[in-house]
Design a protein around this motif. Structure first.
Motif, PDB file in Angstrom:
ATOM      1  N   GLN A   1       8.520  -3.475  -7.098  1.00 34.55           N
ATOM      2  CA  GLN A   1       8.724  -2.980  -8.458  1.00 34.55           C
ATOM      3  C   GLN A   1       8.404  -4.051  -9.493  1.00 34.55           C
ATOM      4  N   GLU A   2       8.728  -5.328  -9.158  1.00 35.60           N
ATOM      5  CA  GLU A   2       8.430  -6.410 -10.095  1.00 35.60           C
ATOM      6  C   GLU A   2       6.927  -6.608 -10.223  1.00 35.60           C
TER       7      GLU A   2
ATOM      8  N   ARG B   1       0.833  -1.203   0.000  1.00 33.77           N
ATOM      9  CA  ARG B   1       0.000   0.000   0.000  1.00 33.77           C
ATOM     10  C   ARG B   1       0.869   1.253   0.000  1.00 33.77           C
ATOM     11  N   THR B   2       1.914   1.236   0.833  1.00 42.20           N
ATOM     12  CA  THR B   2       2.828   2.383   0.883  1.00 42.20           C
ATOM     13  C   THR B   2       3.543   2.566  -0.450  1.00 42.20           C
ATOM     14  N   PHE B   3       4.037   1.463  -1.010  1.00 39.99           N
ATOM     15  CA  PHE B   3       4.778   1.544  -2.277  1.00 39.99           C
ATOM     16  C   PHE B   3       3.898   2.107  -3.395  1.00 39.99           C
TER      17      PHE B   3
ATOM     18  N   TYR C   1       1.461 -14.974 -12.553  1.00 45.33           N
ATOM     19  CA  TYR C   1       1.779 -15.575 -11.254  1.00 45.33           C
ATOM     20  C   TYR C   1       3.078 -14.968 -10.759  1.00 45.33           C
ATOM     21  N   LEU C   2       3.164 -14.671  -9.470  1.00 42.89           N
ATOM     22  CA  LEU C   2       4.383 -14.118  -8.898  1.00 42.89           C
ATOM     23  C   LEU C   2       4.646 -14.802  -7.562  1.00 42.89           C
TER      24      LEU C   2
ATOM     25  N   ILE D   1       1.995  -6.044 -13.430  1.00 48.47           N
ATOM     26  CA  ILE D   1       0.660  -5.460 -13.571  1.00 48.47           C
ATOM     27  C   ILE D   1       0.568  -4.668 -14.868  1.00 48.47           C
ATOM     28  N   ARG D   2       1.565  -3.842 -15.114  1.00 45.42           N
ATOM     29  CA  ARG D   2       1.567  -3.041 -16.338  1.00 45.42           C
ATOM     30  C   ARG D   2       1.615  -3.930 -17.579  1.00 45.42           C
ATOM     31  N   ALA D   3       2.389  -5.019 -17.501  1.00 41.27           N
ATOM     32  CA  ALA D   3       2.497  -5.923 -18.653  1.00 41.27           C
ATOM     33  C   ALA D   3       1.163  -6.602 -18.944  1.00 41.27           C
ATOM     34  N   VAL D   4       0.476  -7.066 -17.897  1.00 43.57           N
ATOM     35  CA  VAL D   4      -0.830  -7.710 -18.080  1.00 43.57           C
ATOM     36  C   VAL D   4      -1.821  -6.739 -18.708  1.00 43.57           C
ATOM     37  N   LEU D   5      -1.857  -5.512 -18.193  1.00 42.52           N
ATOM     38  CA  LEU D   5      -2.819  -4.542 -18.706  1.00 42.52           C
ATOM     39  C   LEU D   5      -2.465  -4.065 -20.105  1.00 42.52           C
ATOM     40  N   ARG D   6      -1.183  -4.017 -20.419  1.00 42.06           N
ATOM     41  CA  ARG D   6      -0.798  -3.678 -21.792  1.00 42.06           C
ATOM     42  C   ARG D   6      -1.290  -4.744 -22.760  1.00 42.06           C
ATOM     43  N   ARG D   7      -1.135  -6.012 -22.370  1.00 40.82           N
ATOM     44  CA  ARG D   7      -1.592  -7.103 -23.240  1.00 40.82           C
ATOM     45  C   ARG D   7      -3.093  -7.021 -23.487  1.00 40.82           C
TER      46      ARG D   7
END
Length: 244
Positions: A111-112, A22-24, A103-104, A117-123
């Motif tokens: 940061q990973e 949440r902080t990050f 999956y992570l 998240i950005r990669a999934v939404l870009r796809r």
């Protein structure tokens, strides 16, 4: 870089991790809300539609895999990234087959997670700078309608359940109608590493997709084999001579 349009729902019973993430994300200008377990996930989604759900696998009560299965069986295709402390690959495969988008494993760097998240939404065309899925007209063929924006497949107006790999494969085919796609090209379109696929491994989700789309899967009319090359998606009946 701030992502004011990005909204994350984190579902995890680890209070320390929730506070850390949440902080990050707040520092990154990303909106995030949290749940400490998955029992209230369906109710939360009725009043809040985040861009993506980050869902822990191991939780008391309703575990992450059960929650994911309930989402997908109910026709909800909201993007989901699973978190797990387990090392077993079986959990990852089950999650992906149930419809997880990625999956992570724990521990991980925040940061990973943001990058994934950005990669999934870009796809899926869900972030600025990527293709906008909402502008793409649905692909209609026979009794089916495949909606790129809502990530749903309907037959005669009724939702058809798709696993993550089946959805990704149908999206690839629907985006390239009447084009011969080699297995290697399909692997690129599907991000084979994410779906744990090899070139020959693509044949399995193709077979599963045929069972959903074809009147006679053994004699496919829509997802056709191009011998020695790969596959071609034929949305509706066309002149056979044009495919020669």
């Amino acid at each position: 870089m701030s992502d004011p349009a990005l909204q994350i729902l984190l579902v995890d019973d680890d209070e320390v991790l929730r506070d850390l993430l949440r902080t990050f994300f707040q520092q990154q200008g990303v909106e995030i809300s949290v749940l400490h377990d998955a029992s209230g996930l369906a109710r939360r989604l009725q009043r809040e539609r985040p861009s993506i759900i980050v869902l822990d696998v191991m939780m008391p009560g309703v575990d992450g895999l059960t929650a994911l299965k309930q989402l997908r069986s109910g026709g909800d295709s909201i993007p989901v990234i699973m978190l797990t402390a387990r090392a077993e690959g079986a959990d990852r495969i089950i999650g992906l087959e149930l419809g997880a988008d990625d999956y992570l494993g724990k521990p991980f760097m925040p940061q990973e997670l943001l990058a994934r998240i950005r990669a999934v939404l870009r796809r899926q065309g869900g972030m600025n700078g990527g293709p906008v899925a909402q502008r793409r007209a649905p692909c209609r063929f026979g009794a089916f309608e495949f909606d790129f924006a809502t990530r749903t497949l309907c037959r005669d107006g009724k939702p058809v359940k798709l696993t993550g790999s089946e959805y990704a494969l149908l999206e690839a085919f629907a985006s390239h109608p009447l084009q011969t796609l080699s297995r290697a090209h399909l692997l690129e379109l599907l991000d084979g590493a994410r779906h744990r696929l090899t070139e020959r491994g693509i044949d399995v989700p193709v077979w599963r997709l045929r069972r959903l789309l074809e009147d006679d899967p053994s004699n496919p009319r829509r997802v056709r084999t191009v011998r020695g090359i790969g596959y071609m998606f034929v949305p509706d009946q066309v002149d056979e001579h044009n495919l020669a």
